[in-house]
Design an enzyme around this catalytic site. Sequence first.
Site, PDB file in Angstrom:
ATOM      1  N   ASP A 381       0.710 -15.355  -1.996  1.00 11.75           N
ATOM      2  CA  ASP A 381      -0.322 -14.483  -2.538  1.00 11.75           C
ATOM      3  C   ASP A 381      -0.856 -15.219  -3.777  1.00 11.75           C
ATOM      4  O   ASP A 381      -0.082 -15.858  -4.493  1.00 11.75           O
ATOM      5  CB  ASP A 381       0.321 -13.151  -2.934  1.00 11.75           C
ATOM      6  CG  ASP A 381      -0.706 -12.187  -3.506  1.00 11.75           C
ATOM      7  OD1 ASP A 381      -1.733 -11.984  -2.852  1.00 11.75           O
ATOM      8  OD2 ASP A 381      -0.480 -11.690  -4.619  1.00 11.75           O
ATOM      9  N   LYS A 382      -2.177 -15.178  -4.031  1.00 15.41           N
ATOM     10  CA  LYS A 382      -2.718 -15.990  -5.141  1.00 15.41           C
ATOM     11  C   LYS A 382      -2.411 -15.399  -6.516  1.00 15.41           C
ATOM     12  O   LYS A 382      -1.716 -15.995  -7.326  1.00 15.41           O
ATOM     13  CB  LYS A 382      -4.235 -16.182  -4.987  1.00 15.41           C
ATOM     14  CG  LYS A 382      -4.835 -17.035  -6.132  1.00 15.41           C
ATOM     15  CD  LYS A 382      -6.327 -17.154  -6.043  1.00 15.41           C
ATOM     16  CE  LYS A 382      -7.056 -16.041  -6.734  1.00 15.41           C
ATOM     17  NZ  LYS A 382      -7.098 -16.071  -8.194  1.00 15.41           N
ATOM     18  N   THR A 383      -2.942 -14.212  -6.776  1.00 10.55           N
ATOM     19  CA  THR A 383      -2.899 -13.671  -8.137  1.00 10.55           C
ATOM     20  C   THR A 383      -1.490 -13.323  -8.579  1.00 10.55           C
ATOM     21  O   THR A 383      -0.806 -12.536  -7.927  1.00 10.55           O
ATOM     22  CB  THR A 383      -3.822 -12.435  -8.233  1.00 10.55           C
ATOM     23  OG1 THR A 383      -5.076 -12.803  -7.688  1.00 10.55           O
ATOM     24  CG2 THR A 383      -3.996 -11.993  -9.669  1.00 10.55           C
ATOM     25  N   THR A 529      -5.774 -14.183  -0.657  1.00  8.31           N
ATOM     26  CA  THR A 529      -6.331 -13.608  -1.885  1.00  8.31           C
ATOM     27  C   THR A 529      -7.430 -12.594  -1.566  1.00  8.31           C
ATOM     28  O   THR A 529      -8.091 -12.687  -0.533  1.00  8.31           O
ATOM     29  CB  THR A 529      -6.892 -14.709  -2.820  1.00  8.31           C
ATOM     30  OG1 THR A 529      -7.443 -14.109  -3.972  1.00  8.31           O
ATOM     31  CG2 THR A 529      -7.955 -15.558  -2.141  1.00  8.31           C
ATOM     32  N   GLY A 530      -7.588 -11.657  -2.465  1.00 14.47           N
ATOM     33  CA  GLY A 530      -8.683 -10.686  -2.336  1.00 14.47           C
ATOM     34  C   GLY A 530      -9.960 -11.239  -2.955  1.00 14.47           C
ATOM     35  O   GLY A 530     -11.027 -10.641  -2.860  1.00 14.47           O
ATOM     36  N   LYS A 557      -3.048  -7.925   4.583  1.00  9.89           N
ATOM     37  CA  LYS A 557      -2.201  -9.108   4.379  1.00  9.89           C
ATOM     38  C   LYS A 557      -1.194  -9.268   5.521  1.00  9.89           C
ATOM     39  O   LYS A 557      -0.936 -10.379   5.981  1.00  9.89           O
ATOM     40  CB  LYS A 557      -1.471  -9.014   3.037  1.00  9.89           C
ATOM     41  CG  LYS A 557      -2.411  -9.194   1.850  1.00  9.89           C
ATOM     42  CD  LYS A 557      -1.677  -9.092   0.527  1.00  9.89           C
ATOM     43  CE  LYS A 557      -2.646  -9.287  -0.630  1.00  9.89           C
ATOM     44  NZ  LYS A 557      -1.991  -9.164  -1.924  1.00  9.89           N
ATOM     45  N   ASP A 580       2.263  -6.306  -1.755  1.00 10.69           N
ATOM     46  CA  ASP A 580       2.529  -7.265  -0.683  1.00 10.69           C
ATOM     47  C   ASP A 580       3.648  -6.780   0.241  1.00 10.69           C
ATOM     48  O   ASP A 580       4.037  -7.499   1.154  1.00 10.69           O
ATOM     49  CB  ASP A 580       2.942  -8.620  -1.274  1.00 10.69           C
ATOM     50  CG  ASP A 580       1.843  -9.221  -2.136  1.00 10.69           C
ATOM     51  OD1 ASP A 580       0.673  -9.063  -1.779  1.00 10.69           O
ATOM     52  OD2 ASP A 580       2.152  -9.821  -3.177  1.00 10.69           O
TER      53      ASP A 580
END
Length: 687
Positions: A381-383, A529-530, A557, A580
């Site tokens: 997950d990015k953030t 990512t969103g 996701k 997540d």
Amino acid sequence: MHEKHEDHHKHTGHVHKHEKHHEHPHKPEEHHHKPSEDHKGHDHAAHIEEFKKRFIVSVILTVPVLLLSEMIQRWFGFSITIPFQKWVLLLLSSVIYFYGGYPFLKGLISEIKNRQPGMMTLIGTAISVAFFYSAFTVFVGFGKEFFWELATLIDVMLLGHYIEAKSVLGASRALEELVKIMPTTAHLIKGEEIVDVKVSDLKKGDVVLVKPGEKIPSDGIVIEGESYVNEALLTGESKPVLKKRGSKVIGGSINQEGVLRVKIEKTGEETYLSQVIKLVKQAQESKSRTQDLANKTAAALFYIAMAVGIITYTVWFFIETPDFALERAVTVLVIACPHALGLAVPLVVAISTSMTAKNGILIRDRRAFEQAKDLNAVIFDKTGTLTEGKFGVTDIVSFIDEDELLQLSMSIERNSEHIIAKAITNYAKEKGIKPLDVKDYKTIPGKGAFGVVDGKQVYVGSPNLLKEFGIEIEDERIKRLQEEGKTVVFVVIDGQLSGAFALSDRIKPESYEAVKQLKEMGVKVFMLTGDAEEVARSVSQELGIDDYFAQVLPHEKAQKVELLKNQGYKVGMVGDGINDAPALVTADVGIAIGAGTDVAIESADVILVKSNPADVPKVIKISRMTFSKMVQNLWWAAGYNIVAIPLAAGVLYNYGIVIQPAVGAILMSISTVIVSLNSQTLKLSKV
């Protein structure tokens, strides 16, 4: 439709994890002893003493048995005869058989009841055949007895079990030792006075004083003071961590130089350390796939040994004497006892669990952790996972001296509370830049801010500011930063464009290392990512990620994880464990990152205490090392039987090579020692 999908995933996800973590221990068959580990299915601490006691008594009784045995007397050239010698031998051996051999006989009954013959059945059968045949020879007055072989075999077996129980217990206690190093007293602040109380008497909301060099008594939050705290033993964080007002602290960590006042937030079972120990115990008790393999190996060896034993007895019965035939058959059973098999897996499990915990890696599901060795795709997950989750300056384009640009911009921006202004001010502070005085400061709504600094008219603001000045952006670097989806802030000094700042969610320095290591290990790296396409592309290009999914809503996701699984990938999902959760559950291995002191994340199989993505390749490395150690151990434990069983059966008898039952017991014990030492080498492995 999307909401339904999310609910479905959350619901199925939750059930799935509960099946994973809570159903297994309650399966009826798992209450029985596992075939090759009956002796370790109980509480080790209590049984270490029991094995020790039985071993000492058996060894003391073995001395007269050896001295009175004809074979030993012949070998060493001495003679001792006493009245009723054979009966005395029978009496001493009976005590050794029933008292010393009790754990093996009990194990044999338990395994036969469960129809899962294994190691205890092998040992129990070998000592029973030896004992009853020897007793028979005493009663009928002819034939060769096996009293000394029986006694030494039981001694060696008890010693092996004692070493094994001690090893497993020692490794699994490594973490419990942390509890012992927890401070026992705390300095409780009561109004104006400070009272020393027991840590166990602390309650939530109590305020304690922690002096330099002391341990923090329980989990809490700093309300006064500033100091560096060493958390290395607990989270694996090697550098001391700065703690100031508002920082969370963990019980058991060591305060270094400052005085802290800490408000207690968690006590007893709720504390980080208690949770870790609970998880570690859960992981060590959860059955592993390799343990199943060890159990199957033990069962197969039992059947092979019994078959070879019967054939051996039958063949030698007709070629040689019944005594010799029985000696060969007993030796086959003794040699086949895969004593080390009971140790092969549990010892590695114990060592790897304490190893991972010391690295800030906690395992909730042992089977999933073992699957980590097969992962060939990892989704981050990015953030907050690959990035810091905070807005910061990532690039500077400067047409004047960069330090001057920073100083003038910071002088203007420090007057504003805006997130962009704060990011620029913090960046300049990190670079050691000091602000100058500002005159005529004013904000220009929708455009930015203005002020006079050092006699210069300085504007800091958005692209709208440039329109007002009629300035066109011609610099390719600025255009590229805008294309990457970064927020670009411009600085205009005395009517001239003097530079620009690009801001975005900053990538963690460790993320580069994590991606590099995973790719070197042959694992494909994906990012979820969103964020918009441009931002996702920019981050994934900078990190060298194989592919990315942009503009993914939280409930979508899990679909992306499913998508990769359908393409044949073994997928690991790395996220923060909150939004997540469905994706973590769907993945083959769910890894929650940055759990901090909240280690009870239901949806994850593996929990990373630190927010460090570079711990992800560590998980895979430790999983691979653990598995290879287990396989090596299984070969050491059972592989030698390929050579030993035929030798025990007497295939080289004509060449003068005959293995005695006691030699069989020693050979088998050597394999136990090798397995123990081989397991310990795991501690030396570099992660």
